[in-house]
Scaffold this active site. Sequence first.
Site, PDB file in Angstrom:
ATOM      1  N   HIS A   1       0.803  -1.227   0.000  1.00 25.79           N
ATOM      2  CA  HIS A   1       0.000   0.000   0.000  1.00 25.79           C
ATOM      3  C   HIS A   1       0.834   1.275   0.000  1.00 25.79           C
ATOM      4  O   HIS A   1       0.270   2.362   0.076  1.00 25.79           O
ATOM      5  CB  HIS A   1      -0.926   0.030   1.217  1.00 25.79           C
ATOM      6  CG  HIS A   1      -2.110  -0.879   1.119  1.00 25.79           C
ATOM      7  ND1 HIS A   1      -3.244  -0.573   0.392  1.00 25.79           N
ATOM      8  CD2 HIS A   1      -2.334  -2.113   1.639  1.00 25.79           C
ATOM      9  CE1 HIS A   1      -4.116  -1.555   0.487  1.00 25.79           C
ATOM     10  NE2 HIS A   1      -3.592  -2.512   1.237  1.00 25.79           N
TER      11      HIS A   1
ATOM     12  N   THR B   1      -9.110   5.585  -1.983  1.00 27.57           N
ATOM     13  CA  THR B   1     -10.476   5.117  -2.240  1.00 27.57           C
ATOM     14  C   THR B   1     -11.475   6.240  -1.976  1.00 27.57           C
ATOM     15  O   THR B   1     -12.584   6.217  -2.495  1.00 27.57           O
ATOM     16  CB  THR B   1     -10.834   3.899  -1.371  1.00 27.57           C
ATOM     17  OG1 THR B   1     -10.569   4.192   0.007  1.00 27.57           O
ATOM     18  CG2 THR B   1     -10.049   2.675  -1.793  1.00 27.57           C
TER      19      THR B   1
ATOM     20  N   LYS C   1      -9.446  12.805   5.024  1.00 26.75           N
ATOM     21  CA  LYS C   1      -8.489  11.697   5.007  1.00 26.75           C
ATOM     22  C   LYS C   1      -7.549  11.854   6.188  1.00 26.75           C
ATOM     23  O   LYS C   1      -7.538  12.890   6.860  1.00 26.75           O
ATOM     24  CB  LYS C   1      -7.720  11.636   3.689  1.00 26.75           C
ATOM     25  CG  LYS C   1      -7.082  12.934   3.254  1.00 26.75           C
ATOM     26  CD  LYS C   1      -6.471  12.806   1.861  1.00 26.75           C
ATOM     27  CE  LYS C   1      -7.495  12.827   0.767  1.00 26.75           C
ATOM     28  NZ  LYS C   1      -7.613  11.602   0.006  1.00 26.75           N
ATOM     29  N   ARG C   2      -6.788  10.815   6.430  1.00 25.05           N
ATOM     30  CA  ARG C   2      -5.772  10.856   7.476  1.00 25.05           C
ATOM     31  C   ARG C   2      -4.872  12.068   7.278  1.00 25.05           C
ATOM     32  O   ARG C   2      -4.487  12.394   6.160  1.00 25.05           O
ATOM     33  CB  ARG C   2      -4.974   9.555   7.413  1.00 25.05           C
ATOM     34  CG  ARG C   2      -3.826   9.424   8.370  1.00 25.05           C
ATOM     35  CD  ARG C   2      -3.335   7.976   8.384  1.00 25.05           C
ATOM     36  NE  ARG C   2      -3.037   7.464   7.063  1.00 25.05           N
ATOM     37  CZ  ARG C   2      -1.810   7.441   6.526  1.00 25.05           C
ATOM     38  NH1 ARG C   2      -0.779   7.932   7.203  1.00 25.05           N
ATOM     39  NH2 ARG C   2      -1.613   6.926   5.331  1.00 25.05           N
TER      40      ARG C   2
ATOM     41  N   LYS D   1     -15.081   7.223  -3.908  1.00 22.90           N
ATOM     42  CA  LYS D   1     -16.370   7.448  -3.246  1.00 22.90           C
ATOM     43  C   LYS D   1     -16.946   8.819  -3.597  1.00 22.90           C
ATOM     44  O   LYS D   1     -18.138   8.966  -3.880  1.00 22.90           O
ATOM     45  CB  LYS D   1     -16.198   7.335  -1.731  1.00 22.90           C
ATOM     46  CG  LYS D   1     -15.799   5.960  -1.248  1.00 22.90           C
ATOM     47  CD  LYS D   1     -15.257   5.988   0.169  1.00 22.90           C
ATOM     48  CE  LYS D   1     -14.565   4.683   0.509  1.00 22.90           C
ATOM     49  NZ  LYS D   1     -13.692   4.773   1.672  1.00 22.90           N
TER      50      LYS D   1
ATOM     51  N   LYS E   1      -0.233  13.772   2.035  1.00 25.46           N
ATOM     52  CA  LYS E   1      -1.597  14.010   1.548  1.00 25.46           C
ATOM     53  C   LYS E   1      -1.873  15.502   1.356  1.00 25.46           C
ATOM     54  O   LYS E   1      -2.869  15.884   0.766  1.00 25.46           O
ATOM     55  CB  LYS E   1      -2.612  13.374   2.494  1.00 25.46           C
ATOM     56  CG  LYS E   1      -2.528  11.846   2.495  1.00 25.46           C
ATOM     57  CD  LYS E   1      -3.536  11.218   3.439  1.00 25.46           C
ATOM     58  CE  LYS E   1      -3.420   9.698   3.476  1.00 25.46           C
ATOM     59  NZ  LYS E   1      -3.874   9.042   2.243  1.00 25.46           N
TER      60      LYS E   1
END
Length: 818
Positions: free
Chosen positions: A368, A663, A555-556, A667, A561
């Site tokens: 991942h 993901t 998100k985290r 969504k 990110k």
Amino acid sequence: MNATSKIEPITEPAVPSRERTAAALKAAILEKLTYFVGKDPGHATEKDWSTALALAVRDYVVERWFEATRATYDGQKKRVYYLSMEFLIGRLLKDAIANIGLEEAVAGACEELGLNLEAHLQQESDAALGNGGLGRLAACFMDSMSTLGVPAHGYGIRYEHGLFRQRFHDGWQVEEPEDWLVSGHVWEFERAEVAYPIKFGGHISFDGHGRTFWHAEETVNAVAYDTPIPGWKGRHVNTLRLWASKPVEVLDLGRFNHGDYVSAAEKTIRAETISRVLYPDDTTPEGKELRLKQEYFFTSASLQDILRRFLAKNDDIRDLPNHIAIQMNDTHPAIAVAELMRILADEHRLTFPDAFDITRHCLHYTNHTLMPEALERWNTGLFRKVLPRHMQIIEWIDYHHLAEVQGRNLPINLDAIRIIEWGNEIKMGSLAFVGSRRVNGVSALHTELMKQTVFKDFHTLYPDRIVNQTNGITPRRWLYECNPGLRALLLESIGDKWVDNLELIDEASQFATDAAFREKFAAAKRANKIRLAKEIETRIGLKVDPSALFDIQIKRIHEYKRQLLNLLETIALYQAIRRTPGAEWTPRVKVFAGKAAPGYHMAKLIIKLANDIAKVINADPIVGDRLKVAVLPNYNVSLAEVIIPAADLSEQISTAGMEASGTGNMKLALNGALTIGTLDGANVEIAERVGPDNIYIFGLTADDVAGIRQHGYNPVATIDSDPTLKAVIDAMVSGTFSVDDSHRFHGVADRLWHTDWFLVTADFQSYFQAQRAVDVDYRDTDRWTERSILNTTKVGWFSSDRTIRGYAKDVWNVEPKF
């Protein structure tokens, strides 16, 4: 039955099917309220009614669960076992009602009983069994394996408190214990008879016949808790089995009787600590040891359970690969390589070469991340202390693997393929690769980068081992259940065939230019935005305008990110509005949500920055409703189900080459949000499917990033050459957003000035310009809605059903039933 007993064939007749009427559900709810909850209707609380409702629905699930289990045993089918540190399953009642086909009956029963169904659905606690995409992917995969009829077990840890509950104190993240199990979990079944010993520490001895014995210093029991996971239409139900750590000896009665009450319970406390919390802070030696114990604990228990189930119906242990396929979700269960070898060699008397051969045909590994720091490494001293036998086995694997490679005379870097690096670190990604039959990436770009970077030399050695399985999401939870307005429109337009074959949703593309369809689509989106606006006001007291553009990053919290990039653009937009408040601004609501790891200082500082920026902007009367910033605490699955259907813009802005897949991007696109993002992870494949006119791509590519890092980067020059960016950073360091401490965010600025490893400054101007294009485009309501519809209808390929079919064919060698 105990954990080592044989499983006998089930010959009892099936339980008679329950009636699926409102009257039958009403009677079942009242029965559960009376005989299981122990309340009469006149004195029952809201929680009592919610429990009774869940128990009544659960009976329908259990009925199908038994049928599926019988069919699997009778058919002697190959089984899939999915090992994951996380299973972010969320609330299960609504999921079960939809998948079992009880929506009308439950709605009718609740109406007759005077119950507010939606309120009772909200009563259920979120199972705190995961952090982010890794855990939610595992949950989607469980749903899809059941939907497709792939016989499977999920295996993980039953965290008593799970990941922490997040709240903000003066804008700072505060971690509190999550008490999701305080009232029990109605969906789980304790299997006290299924318990396995898990050993730690001690020493190794050998007898005269060459047998090896592990004399453990500490032993705990892994006790099973089962949750049924139904697929669409209840055609198949699989099992999620979670392990709780229990003491072998509950109480040292001798110490207790001598008044030493604390030490009398010491073994219980130590044992239960293992399954207490998800991802303990591993910045301390104690935290590192606990995390290693957690990973071995659930992996060993799962493998013991898998072999017990296999041996109950089969006599030849060498036939194991023909009956089981084990998937390791990331490196957390990578110890399975050594543990399966240990069981085969020490308990079943196979030679190491034979044990290794069987292991490599049973195990498969999903990678991942390409970040070296995220590919787990364990200090050999700690590892030897906790798992001495496994240290010996890994040394054997490393030695023999290197010897095998050296004989092939290939142009590879031997250091790159070592499992034990320089004698002091075990590389768990390398162990997982060497010990697996297939290794998969989770997007096309990620898989190619695996071959070119982190596993380059392994790919040279084993060119057929790496395969791609682009991630997917379950359309049941992430559209059918969470977006009732859009679901109704799709059912009216193309029927329900898309629910278990999401690519058929493309049939609705023909309506993108239909005025009536667009109007209904926009009405569904507005209803979702009103719902989110109410949630924002309830949670943080901020009123937002549902007609504004809802710009979402959920998100985290992690530097790669790049929530920081979004925040810098937020400041730039704020400054621009203040300079010319009378200009034609597109009203925008920026929504942030996510948790930072307790030991990740920079991520927690970014959360503080977000809250401080929100505090200033939301209180500025000059800006008013032109810009609002909502930072929502305690992000989880249930909150995601409210946020995602309301999104207009999906922020997928990671540094190119660093997000394996994502993901959340899938969504949000499925629910009609347009993506603004880099060509990273699955964004690449989303862009291919929705088309360049229906996505906002900006910034550096993965090749650009690699080139910059190879040749060096000067962030100061970039900042000095961009007046907009310079003004943003100047405001941050001058105390504009931290008047009580003007130095608070100097650490953030220093990171941008001196290293900027994640290339926030390099991508800032491109991102800023893309956002201004969004402002202009959003004003064309009809065209925006048309593009939103095409995002929904063109991303059907990103179904987890499609992903699981790929695993079944390319990795596990199993045949889905449906």
